[in-house]
Every structure is written in structure tokens, then in C-alpha cells.
Design a protein around this motif. Structure first.
Motif, mmCIF file in Angstrom:
data_model
loop_
_atom_site.group_PDB
_atom_site.id
_atom_site.type_symbol
_atom_site.label_atom_id
_atom_site.label_comp_id
_atom_site.label_asym_id
_atom_site.label_seq_id
_atom_site.Cartn_x
_atom_site.Cartn_y
_atom_site.Cartn_z
ATOM 1 N N GLU A 190 4.536 -10.248 -5.294
ATOM 2 C CA GLU A 190 5.406 -10.886 -4.304
ATOM 3 C C GLU A 190 5.028 -10.453 -2.887
ATOM 4 O O GLU A 190 4.950 -11.277 -1.977
ATOM 5 N N ILE A 191 4.805 -9.155 -2.704
ATOM 6 C CA ILE A 191 4.448 -8.669 -1.375
ATOM 7 C C ILE A 191 3.071 -9.181 -0.963
ATOM 8 O O ILE A 191 2.839 -9.536 0.202
ATOM 9 N N ALA A 192 2.148 -9.256 -1.899
ATOM 10 C CA ALA A 192 0.775 -9.688 -1.592
ATOM 11 C C ALA A 192 0.715 -11.139 -1.151
ATOM 12 O O ALA A 192 -0.199 -11.521 -0.408
ATOM 13 N N THR A 193 1.646 -11.974 -1.609
ATOM 14 C CA THR A 193 1.648 -13.365 -1.139
ATOM 15 C C THR A 193 1.936 -13.439 0.358
ATOM 16 O O THR A 193 1.529 -14.396 1.022
ATOM 17 N N ALA A 194 2.620 -12.396 0.871
ATOM 18 C CA ALA A 194 2.932 -12.360 2.304
ATOM 19 C C ALA A 194 1.853 -11.658 3.104
ATOM 20 O O ALA A 194 1.469 -12.111 4.180
ATOM 21 N N ASP A 195 1.354 -10.522 2.585
ATOM 22 C CA ASP A 195 0.320 -9.776 3.301
ATOM 23 C C ASP A 195 -0.345 -8.799 2.345
ATOM 24 O O ASP A 195 0.315 -7.951 1.738
ATOM 25 N N ALA A 196 -1.658 -8.906 2.234
ATOM 26 C CA ALA A 196 -2.399 -8.067 1.288
ATOM 27 C C ALA A 196 -2.389 -6.605 1.701
ATOM 28 O O ALA A 196 -2.296 -5.710 0.847
ATOM 29 N N SER A 197 -2.486 -6.312 2.995
ATOM 30 C CA SER A 197 -2.511 -4.922 3.440
ATOM 31 C C SER A 197 -1.220 -4.202 3.091
ATOM 32 O O SER A 197 -1.239 -3.041 2.662
ATOM 33 N N THR A 198 -0.101 -4.877 3.270
ATOM 34 C CA THR A 198 1.191 -4.269 2.927
ATOM 35 C C THR A 198 1.262 -3.994 1.437
ATOM 36 O O THR A 198 1.682 -2.911 1.006
ATOM 37 N N ALA A 199 0.846 -4.964 0.638
ATOM 38 C CA ALA A 199 0.878 -4.781 -0.811
ATOM 39 C C ALA A 199 -0.048 -3.656 -1.249
ATOM 40 O O ALA A 199 0.288 -2.878 -2.154
ATOM 41 N N TRP A 200 -1.208 -3.566 -0.611
ATOM 42 C CA TRP A 200 -2.164 -2.518 -0.987
ATOM 43 C C TRP A 200 -1.587 -1.139 -0.684
ATOM 44 O O TRP A 200 -1.661 -0.231 -1.513
ATOM 45 N N CYS A 201 -1.014 -0.956 0.502
ATOM 46 C CA CYS A 201 -0.392 0.324 0.848
ATOM 47 C C CYS A 201 0.756 0.660 -0.095
ATOM 48 O O CYS A 201 0.894 1.807 -0.542
ATOM 49 N N LEU A 202 1.573 -0.332 -0.395
ATOM 50 C CA LEU A 202 2.695 -0.110 -1.298
ATOM 51 C C LEU A 202 2.215 0.276 -2.686
ATOM 52 O O LEU A 202 2.765 1.178 -3.324
ATOM 53 N N GLY A 203 1.161 -0.410 -3.164
ATOM 54 C CA GLY A 203 0.605 -0.073 -4.464
ATOM 55 C C GLY A 203 0.036 1.332 -4.482
ATOM 56 O O GLY A 203 0.257 2.100 -5.429
ATOM 57 N N GLN A 204 -0.705 1.697 -3.432
ATOM 58 C CA GLN A 204 -1.304 3.025 -3.360
ATOM 59 C C GLN A 204 -0.230 4.109 -3.345
ATOM 60 O O GLN A 204 -0.253 5.047 -4.154
ATOM 61 N N CYS A 205 0.713 4.003 -2.428
ATOM 62 C CA CYS A 205 1.734 5.050 -2.287
ATOM 63 C C CYS A 205 2.709 5.042 -3.460
ATOM 64 O O CYS A 205 3.220 6.099 -3.857
ATOM 65 N N GLY A 206 2.958 3.855 -4.029
ATOM 66 C CA GLY A 206 3.827 3.781 -5.196
ATOM 67 C C GLY A 206 3.261 4.531 -6.381
ATOM 68 O O GLY A 206 3.976 5.265 -7.085
ATOM 69 N N VAL A 207 1.951 4.374 -6.620
ATOM 70 C CA VAL A 207 1.321 5.091 -7.733
ATOM 71 C C VAL A 207 1.205 6.579 -7.418
ATOM 72 O O VAL A 207 1.392 7.420 -8.307
ATOM 73 N N CYS A 208 0.925 6.923 -6.170
ATOM 74 C CA CYS A 208 0.869 8.345 -5.808
ATOM 75 C C CYS A 208 2.181 9.057 -6.162
ATOM 76 O O CYS A 208 2.159 10.239 -6.539
ATOM 77 N N ALA A 209 3.295 8.360 -6.049
ATOM 78 C CA ALA A 209 4.599 8.972 -6.349
ATOM 79 C C ALA A 209 4.720 9.391 -7.808
ATOM 80 O O ALA A 209 5.569 10.229 -8.145
ATOM 81 N N MET A 210 3.873 8.850 -8.681
ATOM 82 C CA MET A 210 3.904 9.248 -10.090
ATOM 83 C C MET A 210 3.564 10.719 -10.280
ATOM 84 O O MET A 210 3.907 11.313 -11.308
#
Length: 383
Positions: free
Chosen positions: A71-91
Motif C-alpha cells: 500500500e505504501i509503495a503505490t504512493a512512494d517507493a522510498s517511503t515503503a523501502w525505509c519502512l520495510g527496512q526499519c520494520g524488519v530491523c525492529a525484529m
């Protein structure tokens, strides 16, 4: 977490997507997520999608995390990429003691980022000392903490070994204020990710701020999500980002074709048989890639929930599906870009940036051609 509550993350992502789309030009220009976007991601709990429930996170099923990123990537790939990176780091919280994880993730903004593996940390009393520089820290400009994956060496410089004689590797964590960030991300795509380098000098890392990332026996949180590990979760998450970029690019081409008359053409693009055929085939390619990725994720999650085991077979299946999905998404974006003709080359239209973003994604580690070799080798070995 209850699936209906977890799915709320997808709804929240969908709700803030228009804001992110409006900010996309500024994200591209400044090469950073804007304050408004970061605030929206934090306020809606999206950075905490994979954080354990014991720390107030969502601990969402993997497919919910993937849909959120789409959903976020449909709006902006950079935002989705950062969210994916930091989201997985939280694991990584699942490998830390509770108080340490609480300090990192429940002190606002509670965002962790890290980059490529490399260098060594020297054992000292109470922890480790390290001097090093790392690259590819997507999301570091929003982070309050940074991490790095390092080899552990003894005081005399000899490597410390695991029980199987392999080199010991740990993830070290430290406040972003302890590091110097280097603004190096001048890239063809994903410009807004701020995927910069970071450096520390003679930094002391207390023992409790280290973890054996992706080592199942070291887990403190035993539930299924953390058995997957960060490596395979990165694969699934970034493949989902590629699907979101492909979906948005193809939708833009469809909208253009419905109304555009090509130069010297009598009829609209929508009445052109070649355009119709290309749109149909490309739509099929995208739907097939998405179905394959999610079918793989669902099968893995079902088995993992039943057995508690994330097997080498699961890891291989995830790697194959994620790599192939990214490559297929790139083909979809290329086809959509081609359909748009000269319209696609202008920055004012919704093709040029997505084309660059998709090809930056396809150059990342998750899309390496060597993954096919690894999977093929496992198949031929009977695994």
C-alpha cells in the motif's frame, strides 16, 4: 495478534497513502522522508508492525506486513523501502532482553536502522569496542538507533569462534548520536531513502546491546514470526514493495491509455490492439507474480505455525519467490513505461521516478541472479 486487528495496519497504510503521494516530490528532492510522512508512519504504528507484542508492537503475520508495504509503495517507493527496512530491523527485539529492547524501541521515535555486514568488534571488559564504517543504512535519517553486523575478535585480534568453529558474528546496537552519518546516497532511484553510510570510532558497546541475529536458539521471543528471521523477512517485504511500485506504474499506464491519443493516430490508445494486448499480458504477469509470492508466504506461515520450524526448504522457497517477483515487477514497470511513450520521460508524469525506483530495487541484494543458482543447487541436491 488477532488477524482483524493486524489487518488494521493495512487500512492505516491505505489511509495515509494519499499524504505520502503528495509528499513524494519533496522526498525525492530532499533525499529524505519528510517530517509529515515520518510522523504519519509513527502515529499509525507502522514502524512497529513486526515488534513483539510484549513491547507494545503489532507482531503482525508476515502477509499483513507485506500488504502494508504494498500500500505504501503505490504512493512512494522510498517511503515503503525505509519502512520495510526499519520494520524488519525492529525484529531484533526478539533477541534482546526486555529492558534493553524497551529502551531502544519504546523511547520515541524508537526506530532502528542498519546497513551491510562488515568489520570486527574487539572484546573488552563488559562488552566490545569497535571502529568501523558501514554502508547502505536505509532509513538511517529517521532512526534513533543504528545497528551493525560484525565479527567478534579477541583482545589479541584472533577471531572468536562458535561451537561449530565458524566465526562469531553479532549485531551491535548504538544510539545514532554515537555515529557520524555520511551523506553519500546520490542514486538513480530510491533517492528518498537516505541510504547513507555511518561511522563510529573507538565506540564501546555494552554486552546487553548485542544479539545473535537470526539464531533460533538465541531467541527470547519464541513465537512463529521470529523463527522466520530478518533475512527472509527482508526478502518478502522488499518483494512486496516491488509489487506496489509495479501496480502503481501499470495503473498509471492504464489510466493514460484510456484517454490519450498518440501522435498521428486516429483513435485513442485504448482502441489500439497492440496496446490492449500489452496491457492484458502485463496485468497477467503482475497478478501471477503477486499470487506466487503470497502463496509461498502463506504456505510457509501455515507450516511454521503448525510445527514451529522455519526449514531450509521454506528459506529456499521464500528466496526464489521473492527474487522472481522483483524481476517480474521490473518487467511490468518496463512494459508500462513503454506503453506510456514520450509521456513517460517527463518528471511531471507518474512514470519516470517509478521506473528509476524499480530498477534501483532490482539492483539490490534481494534481486541477485545468484539466488537462482542457490535455489537450483538445493533442488538438484534433493532439498
Amino acid at each position: 495478534m488477532n488477524r482483524s486487528r493486524a489487518f488494521d495496519l493495512v487500512e492505516r497504510a491505505r489511509a495515509i497513502a494519499p499524504l505520502i503521494a503528495r509528499e513524494a516530490d519533496e522526498i525525492e528532492r530532499t533525499r529524505r522522508l519528510t517530517p509529515a510522512v515520518v510522523a504519519a508512519l509513527i502515529e499509525n504504528g507502522l514502524y512497529r508492525a513486526l515488534l513483539p507484542q510484549s513491547l507494545g508492537g503489532s507482531e503482525a503475520p508476515i502477509d499483513i506486513f507485506m500488504q502494508m508495504l504494498e500500500e505504501i509503495a503505490t504512493a512512494d517507493a522510498s517511503t515503503a523501502w525505509c519502512l520495510g527496512q526499519c520494520g524488519v530491523c525492529a525484529m531484533i527485539a526478539a533477541w534482546l532482553d526486555h529492558d534493553t529492547a524497551q529502551e531502544i524501541f519504546n523511547t520515541p521515535p524508537g526506530i532502528l536502522a542498519w546497513g551491510a555486514i562488515g568489520h570486527a568488534a574487539r572484546i573488552v571488559d563488559g562488552g566490545y569496542r569497535v571502529t568501523a564504517r558501514w554502508d547502505f543504512a536505509s532509513g538511517s535519517r529517521q532512526a534513533s538507533w543504528l545497528g551493525a553486523h560484525v565479527r567478534i575478535v579477541n583482545a589479541d585480534g584472533t577471531p572468536r569462534k562458535n561451537a561449530d568453529s565458524s566465526p562469531e558474528v553479532r549485531t551491535i546496537l548504538f544510539p545514532v548520536a554515537s555515529a557520524v552519518l555520511h551523506d553519500v546516497w546520490q542514486a538513480i532511484g530510491l533517492a528518498g531513502t537516505g541510504t547513507d553510510s555511518y561511522e563510529v570510532t573507538d565506540l564501546f558497546i555494552p554486552e546487553r546491546f548485542t544479539a545473535f541475529r537470526d539464531v533460533p536458539s538465541a531467541l527470547r521471543e519464541k513465537r512463529p514470526l521470529y523463527r522466520i528471521g530478518t533475512g527472509s523477512t527482508f526478502s518478502l517485504g522488499f518483494a512486496a514493495v516491488s509489487l506496489g511500485v509495479a501496480r502503481a506504474t501499470l495503473d498509471a499506464a492504464i489510466a493514460l491509455a484510456r484517454g490519450k491519443h498518440q501522435s498521428l493516430a486516429v483513435s485513442a490508445m485504448r482502441d489500439n490492439g497492440a496496446v490492449q494486448g500489452l496491457i492484458g499480458r502485463t496485468e497477467g504477469d503482475l497478478r501471477a507474480a503477486r499470487a506466487y509470492l503470497y502463496a509461498t508466504a502463506h504456505a510457509m506461515w501455515r507450516d511454521l505455525s503448525a510445527t514451529g520450524e522455519f526449514s531450509p526448504t521454506h528459506r529456499s522457497a521464500v528466496r526464489l519467490a521473492a527474487t522472481w517477483t522483483i524481476h517480474q515487477s521490473a518487467k511490468v514497470v518496463d512494459a508500462a513505461y513503454h506503453v506510456a511513450g514520450a509521456t513517460a520521460v517527463f518528471r511531471s508524469n507518474p512514470f519516470e521516478r517509478r521506473f528509476r525506483d524499480m530498477h534501483a530495487i532490482a539492483q539490490q541484494i534481494q534481486a541477485r541472479d545468484t539466488h537462482y543458482e542457490d535455489v537450483g543447487k538445493a533442488i538438484l541436491a534433493g532439498h
